[in-house]
Design an enzyme around this catalytic site. Structure first.
Site, PDB file in Angstrom:
ATOM      1  N   TYR A   3       9.186  -1.325   4.631  1.00 30.29           N
ATOM      2  CA  TYR A   3       8.137  -0.303   4.576  1.00 30.29           C
ATOM      3  C   TYR A   3       8.591   0.987   5.253  1.00 30.29           C
ATOM      4  O   TYR A   3       9.426   0.959   6.153  1.00 30.29           O
ATOM      5  CB  TYR A   3       6.819  -0.809   5.172  1.00 30.29           C
ATOM      6  CG  TYR A   3       6.880  -1.162   6.635  1.00 30.29           C
ATOM      7  CD1 TYR A   3       6.668  -0.189   7.620  1.00 30.29           C
ATOM      8  CD2 TYR A   3       7.123  -2.463   7.039  1.00 30.29           C
ATOM      9  CE1 TYR A   3       6.712  -0.516   8.957  1.00 30.29           C
ATOM     10  CE2 TYR A   3       7.169  -2.788   8.384  1.00 30.29           C
ATOM     11  CZ  TYR A   3       6.962  -1.809   9.338  1.00 30.29           C
ATOM     12  OH  TYR A   3       7.020  -2.140  10.655  1.00 30.29           O
TER      13      TYR A   3
ATOM     14  N   ARG B 105      11.799   0.623   7.552  1.00 30.94           N
ATOM     15  CA  ARG B 105      12.132  -0.556   8.337  1.00 30.94           C
ATOM     16  C   ARG B 105      12.689  -1.641   7.420  1.00 30.94           C
ATOM     17  O   ARG B 105      12.125  -1.938   6.371  1.00 30.94           O
ATOM     18  CB  ARG B 105      10.869  -1.146   9.022  1.00 30.94           C
ATOM     19  CG  ARG B 105      10.235  -0.380  10.152  1.00 30.94           C
ATOM     20  CD  ARG B 105      11.099  -0.102  11.364  1.00 30.94           C
ATOM     21  NE  ARG B 105      12.102  -1.068  11.778  1.00 30.94           N
ATOM     22  CZ  ARG B 105      11.866  -2.183  12.468  1.00 30.94           C
ATOM     23  NH1 ARG B 105      10.663  -2.514  12.830  1.00 30.94           N
ATOM     24  NH2 ARG B 105      12.863  -2.976  12.817  1.00 30.94           N
TER      25      ARG B 105
ATOM     26  N   TYR C 210       0.975  -4.155   6.143  1.00 29.56           N
ATOM     27  CA  TYR C 210       0.370  -4.999   7.170  1.00 29.56           C
ATOM     28  C   TYR C 210      -1.145  -5.023   7.012  1.00 29.56           C
ATOM     29  O   TYR C 210      -1.760  -4.031   6.607  1.00 29.56           O
ATOM     30  CB  TYR C 210       0.680  -4.449   8.568  1.00 29.56           C
ATOM     31  CG  TYR C 210       2.073  -4.724   9.082  1.00 29.56           C
ATOM     32  CD1 TYR C 210       2.326  -5.819   9.898  1.00 29.56           C
ATOM     33  CD2 TYR C 210       3.123  -3.863   8.795  1.00 29.56           C
ATOM     34  CE1 TYR C 210       3.597  -6.054  10.403  1.00 29.56           C
ATOM     35  CE2 TYR C 210       4.398  -4.094   9.298  1.00 29.56           C
ATOM     36  CZ  TYR C 210       4.628  -5.186  10.097  1.00 29.56           C
ATOM     37  OH  TYR C 210       5.883  -5.416  10.597  1.00 29.56           O
TER      38      TYR C 210
END
Lengths: 240, 185
Positions: A151, A161, A112
């Site tokens: 990730y 996830r 992210y």
């Protein structure tokens, strides 16, 4: 006209707790100290929750729905280009037109842009990972983006996830607000994910998008469909 | 309405929403902020502030508080003018600079609708903020009256008059002895 007024005054149906995750879901460890434990108190729906913010078309621009373009610095973002499209509907199947969607996601490597994300995977200088879109008159939305990567996270040993895109929606009132996550079909991490599995069995499958060859654009991008159902208004007295 | 479709389930915002929801720090234009009032906005200008706590009393830094309110005239403006969004900082602190809403004229005391999202909350929580200097209206408010006496105080923001204006303190406890009242509505 009379029926229109009545419609606008009708209560929204309840949050369906057979569909939504309970606040406490111990396998997702962060819920343990962040879950309200006292019973929710029923509240009559008054004006302040039956209304809600309305975001006009001026709140988004054309690039907002194309995440392969809205973060470009010096080239194309890396990864598998995809189209994510669907309809926002209420429980009776009526479209929810002109409502705002916000999405955010990791890049193709599972990283992210967020400054707290320390996952040892590369940032993509040409991918920001956030988008906005307003549904059309039929409740339809469409994003072009990059397929996010899985990730790791700290919930338990070897926790990963599944690939997902975060969705945030408003709908016609403060009560129809929804934040959710869209997953991809066939992801082997889904059965192991406590966030996905926090949703009651039989409901969680609604969070998995469908691959669509019709949405897929030749020589360009795979297509996925994801419809979203918000709370609808309850029945009103017979309309004339 | 015939209910034929099932509601899409809720999921947590996770920890990494800030660059999408409050993206000023990332050089992006926010859709909504925690500053609802401009100099021209009629009404008493106030700050609403507080800290969001977990069940052990630790502040929560990856939380978002959203509000929706009427203007000083008790009416909801068209558009998104009555909407605010604020992410908590490292100390769990949030604030909104806004105006004090008027009553709707429906017997309810002036109030602000509040939604709480956080990492670790798979579904969001609804609450509402009332004002400590509206004792008479609060006493007659049907929603406050439906809350047990010993928990009603969690919904009352306490006014302090400080240089620069009125500040209402509204801490949110997700869990524990002081757990904020959350509503099913």
């Amino acid at each position: 006209m009379d029926s229109v007024v009545r419609e606008a005054e009708a209560d929204f149906g309840p949050r369906d707790w057979a569909q939504h995750p309970p606040y406490l879901s111990p396998l997702y460890k962060s819920t343990v100290l962040r879950s309200p434990r006292k019973p929710l108190i029923p509240m009559k729906q008054c004006l302040s929750v039956r209304t809600g913010p309305v975001f006009g078309h001026d709140s988004v621009d054309a690039l907002d729905s194309d995440l392969t373009k809205n973060g470009r610095v010096n080239g194309e973002p890396v990864g598998e280009r995809i189209i994510v499209t669907g309809r926002v509907l209420d429980e009776s199947g009526r479209p929810v037109p002109h409502t705002l969607l916000e999405i955010w996601q990791a890049n193709a490597c599972g990283r992210y842009v967020h400054r707290w994300d320390q996952h040892d995977a590369p940032l993509d200088p040409n991918f920001f990972g956030a988008g906005r879109c307003i549904t059309d008159a039929e409740g339809r939305y469409r994003f072009t983006t990059i397929k996010p990567g899985a990730y790791p996270w700290g919930n338990h040993h070897n926790a990963w996830r599944p690939a997902h895109i975060h969705f945030s929606l408003f709908g016609p009132s403060f009560l129809t607000r929804l934040v959710t996550q869209m997953y991809f079909p066939g992801d082997p991490l889904l059965p192991l994910d406590p966030i996905y599995n926090g949703v009651p069995e039989g409901a969680r499958e609604l969070l998995i998008s469908r691959f669509s060859i019709d949405v897929t654009e030749p020589v360009w991008a795979l297509g996925y469909e994801f419809d979203i159902v918000l709370r609808g208004r309850l029945a009103t007295p017979m309309e004339r | 309405m015939t209910q034929t479709l099932k509601q899409t389930p809720s999921q947590t915002v996770g920890p990494y929403f800030a660059y999408a929801w409050t993206p000023e720090l990332y050089g992006r234009r926010p859709l909504a902020t925690n500053r609802l009032a401009t100099h021209e906005t009629p009404g008493e200008h106030i700050r609403v502030e507080g800290v969001v706590y977990d069940g052990e009393g630790a502040p929560i830094r990856d939380c978002v508080v959203e509000i929706w309110q009427a203007g000083a005239d008790g009416k909801h403006a068209p558009g998104a003018a009555g909407f605010g969004r604020c992410g908590t900082n490292d100390a769990g602190y949030y604030f909104f600079d806004t105006v004090k809403p008027g009553g709707h004229g429906d017997g309810q005391a002036p109030h602000i609708a509040v939604t709480v999202f956080a990492r670790g909350m798979l579904s969001h929580a609804f609450t509402r903020l009332h004002f400590s200097d509206e004792a008479a209206a609060n006493a007659a408010d049907p929603v406050l009256s439906s809350v047990p006496d010993d928990r009603r105080g969690t919904l009352i923001a306490q006014r302090a008059d400080v240089p620069g204006g009125a500040v209402y303190r509204f801490d949110i406890h997700l869990q524990g002895d002081q757990e904020t009242v959350f509503f099913d509505c």
